[in-house]
Design a protein around this motif. Sequence first.
Motif, PDB file in Angstrom:
ATOM      1  N   ASP A  23       0.835  -1.203   0.000  1.00  0.00           N
ATOM      2  CA  ASP A  23       0.000   0.000   0.000  1.00  0.00           C
ATOM      3  C   ASP A  23       0.865   1.245   0.000  1.00  0.00           C
ATOM      4  O   ASP A  23       1.703   1.439   0.874  1.00  0.00           O
ATOM      5  N   PRO A  25       0.953   5.473   0.099  1.00  0.00           N
ATOM      6  CA  PRO A  25       0.109   6.466   0.756  1.00  0.00           C
ATOM      7  C   PRO A  25      -0.818   7.185  -0.218  1.00  0.00           C
ATOM      8  O   PRO A  25      -0.568   7.242  -1.426  1.00  0.00           O
ATOM      9  N   SER A  26      -1.878   7.725   0.331  1.00  0.00           N
ATOM     10  CA  SER A  26      -2.840   8.515  -0.431  1.00  0.00           C
ATOM     11  C   SER A  26      -3.079   9.828   0.301  1.00  0.00           C
ATOM     12  O   SER A  26      -2.876   9.924   1.509  1.00  0.00           O
ATOM     13  N   TRP A  27      -3.499  10.811  -0.450  1.00  0.00           N
ATOM     14  CA  TRP A  27      -3.832  12.114   0.100  1.00  0.00           C
ATOM     15  C   TRP A  27      -5.186  12.522  -0.433  1.00  0.00           C
ATOM     16  O   TRP A  27      -5.640  12.028  -1.462  1.00  0.00           O
ATOM     17  N   ASN A  45      -3.669   9.286  -5.371  1.00  0.00           N
ATOM     18  CA  ASN A  45      -2.819   8.131  -5.110  1.00  0.00           C
ATOM     19  C   ASN A  45      -2.170   7.702  -6.421  1.00  0.00           C
ATOM     20  O   ASN A  45      -2.410   8.312  -7.465  1.00  0.00           O
ATOM     21  N   ASN A  46      -1.362   6.663  -6.390  1.00  0.00           N
ATOM     22  CA  ASN A  46      -0.677   6.214  -7.599  1.00  0.00           C
ATOM     23  C   ASN A  46      -1.624   5.604  -8.622  1.00  0.00           C
ATOM     24  O   ASN A  46      -1.260   5.451  -9.780  1.00  0.00           O
ATOM     25  N   GLU A  47      -2.804   5.253  -8.217  1.00  0.00           N
ATOM     26  CA  GLU A  47      -3.769   4.675  -9.143  1.00  0.00           C
ATOM     27  C   GLU A  47      -4.390   5.746 -10.048  1.00  0.00           C
ATOM     28  O   GLU A  47      -4.526   5.552 -11.244  1.00  0.00           O
ATOM     29  N   THR A  67       3.781   9.464   3.891  1.00  0.00           N
ATOM     30  CA  THR A  67       2.950  10.623   4.219  1.00  0.00           C
ATOM     31  C   THR A  67       3.725  11.676   5.004  1.00  0.00           C
ATOM     32  O   THR A  67       3.189  12.739   5.287  1.00  0.00           O
TER      33      THR A  67
END
Length: 79
Positions: A23, A25-27, A45-47, A67
């Motif tokens: 996983d 990180p996401s913002w 996110n990277n997606e 993060t």
Amino acid sequence: MEDRHTISDPRPLVLEKVGSDDDLPSWEVDIIRDDTVVVDTVVLNNENLPPRTNKKGKVVWRLPDSTDKLVRFSRVWYF
């Protein structure tokens, strides 16, 4: 033409996925109209914002791997 939309500062998003080692990180950022009304919240996110490469295939920009670092954009985004 007047720009009425801005984005907020990125906030780290904690996803609770147990047992997932890969996983990244996401913002999340808010899209704000007229400096007061939150129109939408978008997850980065990277997606949905994958690494950018140049013609030679070298990565020239990507989201941070942790993060602890803030997401930085080279331009100001206006919607």
